[in-house]
Design a protein around this motif. Structure first.
Motif, PDB file in Angstrom:
ATOM      1  N   ILE A  47       0.814  -1.228   0.000  1.00 55.61           N
ATOM      2  CA  ILE A  47       0.000   0.000   0.000  1.00 55.61           C
ATOM      3  C   ILE A  47       0.846   1.277   0.000  1.00 55.61           C
ATOM      4  CG2 ILE A  47      -2.004  -1.077   1.130  1.00 55.61           C
ATOM      5  CD1 ILE A  47      -1.142   0.407   3.733  1.00 55.61           C
ATOM      6  N   GLY A  48       2.094   1.175   0.504  1.00 55.77           N
ATOM      7  CA  GLY A  48       2.903   2.402   0.607  1.00 55.77           C
ATOM      8  C   GLY A  48       4.090   2.436  -0.314  1.00 55.77           C
ATOM      9  N   ASN A  49       4.127   1.522  -1.293  1.00 57.23           N
ATOM     10  CA  ASN A  49       5.294   1.456  -2.184  1.00 57.23           C
ATOM     11  C   ASN A  49       5.564   2.801  -2.852  1.00 57.23           C
ATOM     12  OD1 ASN A  49       5.588  -1.166  -1.497  1.00 57.23           O
ATOM     13  ND2 ASN A  49       5.004  -2.042  -3.471  1.00 57.23           N
ATOM     14  N   GLY A  50       6.793   3.289  -2.677  1.00 55.17           N
ATOM     15  CA  GLY A  50       7.208   4.527  -3.330  1.00 55.17           C
ATOM     16  C   GLY A  50       6.584   5.779  -2.749  1.00 55.17           C
ATOM     17  N   LYS A  51       5.982   5.688  -1.575  1.00 57.67           N
ATOM     18  CA  LYS A  51       5.305   6.865  -1.002  1.00 57.67           C
ATOM     19  C   LYS A  51       6.049   7.410   0.210  1.00 57.67           C
ATOM     20  CE  LYS A  51       0.838   5.845  -2.786  1.00 57.67           C
ATOM     21  NZ  LYS A  51      -0.517   6.277  -2.744  1.00 57.67           N
ATOM     22  N   SER A  52       5.986   8.721   0.387  1.00 57.80           N
ATOM     23  CA  SER A  52       6.580   9.315   1.598  1.00 57.80           C
ATOM     24  C   SER A  52       5.505   9.516   2.665  1.00 57.80           C
ATOM     25  CB  SER A  52       7.237  10.654   1.268  1.00 57.80           C
ATOM     26  OG  SER A  52       6.278  11.503   0.674  1.00 57.80           O
ATOM     27  N   THR A  53       4.228   9.446   2.236  1.00 55.52           N
ATOM     28  CA  THR A  53       3.094   9.588   3.168  1.00 55.52           C
ATOM     29  C   THR A  53       2.066   8.512   2.855  1.00 55.52           C
ATOM     30  OG1 THR A  53       3.383  11.983   3.180  1.00 55.52           O
ATOM     31  CG2 THR A  53       1.294  11.158   3.992  1.00 55.52           C
TER      32      THR A  53
END
Length: 292
Positions: A47-53
């Motif tokens: 769900i958070g791949n490549g995300k900072s938030t």
């Protein structure tokens, strides 16, 4: 003559009291915790791949017990990421308990909390009025679908808010639980108003299939000690009967024949099992994980 039966939700304080006793007497949260420990890491793996938030939306977050368990797993999977956790919860009492829990917790760095004191329907109406469509990486709806006006429409709306790698997690009573037996047989005799309707995991596949959604189903074993329900005049037993039937003062206001039938039904194998002289109600849960 018995006074007419009223929905338990007509008295929010007694509802909360009954709900807390239910949590105390049941393995509900333990079953959910086991799911969060064993299964959730795979569900949130991308769900958070490549995300900072990571944006998380809790619909009907209650007092936050399960929310904080879920957030700790997301944080463990994505330790460097900021998590924005928005909570939709109509009860001021539950929100204040949630805030106390957050204040006492020590492992919530990088998690920002925003509470919205409103129902799921009110949230949707407000977002539509403000022409906002915020997207989310993870949305969960735990034991709250009973309290929305239009279940398929609510699922469609929140599903529409998912990011491309996101997941929508729904937990509610299982179609194989004692709730299903009791409510299929006597639900029409209970004083349900438009605040509450009965739905189980058995009802969701039809809705999801007709909406063309992809999902996985899990069954979580759980039980509740309802022995006190069979002791005439027992205060805890009366509270649990209120919770099981969603009826305010069920023991005092139900017609004698209905009360007798419900008490008898609760002893039967379709609802409960008897072990060591105690009666354990089948409180199994169904978990549905929906893809974007």
């Amino acid at each position: 003559m018995a006074s007419p039966m009223r929905s338990l939700l007509a008295d929010p304080d007694r509802y909360i009291q009954a709900f807390r006793l239910f949590l105390e007497r049941s393995t509900e949260h333990q079953s959910m915790r086991d799911f969060v420990e064993r299964r959730l890491p795979a569900v949130i793996a991308s769900i958070g791949n490549g995300k900072s938030t990571i944006n998380v939306l809790s619909v009907g977050g209650g007092a936050g017990e399960m929310d904080l368990q879920i957030l700790s797993k997301i944080r463990a999977r994505y330790p460097e990421v900021t998590i924005n956790n928005d909570v939709i919860e109509p009860s001021a009492d539950q929100i204040s308990k949630y805030k106390e829990r957050v204040a006492q917790a020590s492992n919530l760095e990088n998690i920002k909390f925003t509470w919205h004191k409103e129902t799921a329907d009110e949230y949707e109406s407000r977002m539509n009025a403000e022409k906002k469509t915020k997207k989310w990486d993870f949305i969960h709806m735990i034991q709250m679908l009973y309290y929305v006006k239009d279940i398929p429409a609510t699922i469609r709306y929140f599903h529409s808010l998912l990011e491309s790698q996101a997941k929508l997690l729904i937990i509610l009573v299982s179609g194989k639980s004692g709730w299903e037996t009791l409510w299929k047989k006597y639900g029409s005799s209970f004083p349900l108003d438009d605040l509450c309707s009965y739905v189980s995991s058995a009802d969701l596949p039809r809705m999801l299939d007709s909406a063309g959604l992809k999902y996985q189903l899990y069954e979580l074993p759980s039980h509740m000690d309802i022995t006190s329900c069979f002791i005439e005049g027992d205060k805890d037993g009366e509270l649990l009967l209120d919770f099981l039937t969603e009826t305010l003062d069920f023991a005092k206001t139900a017609p004698p024949e209905l009360k007798h039938q419900v008490i008898e039904e609760l002893r039967k194998p379709g609802c409960s099992e008897i072990r060591d002289g105690k009666v354990f109600f089948n409180n199994n849960l169904g978990v549905i994980v929906i893809e974007p």
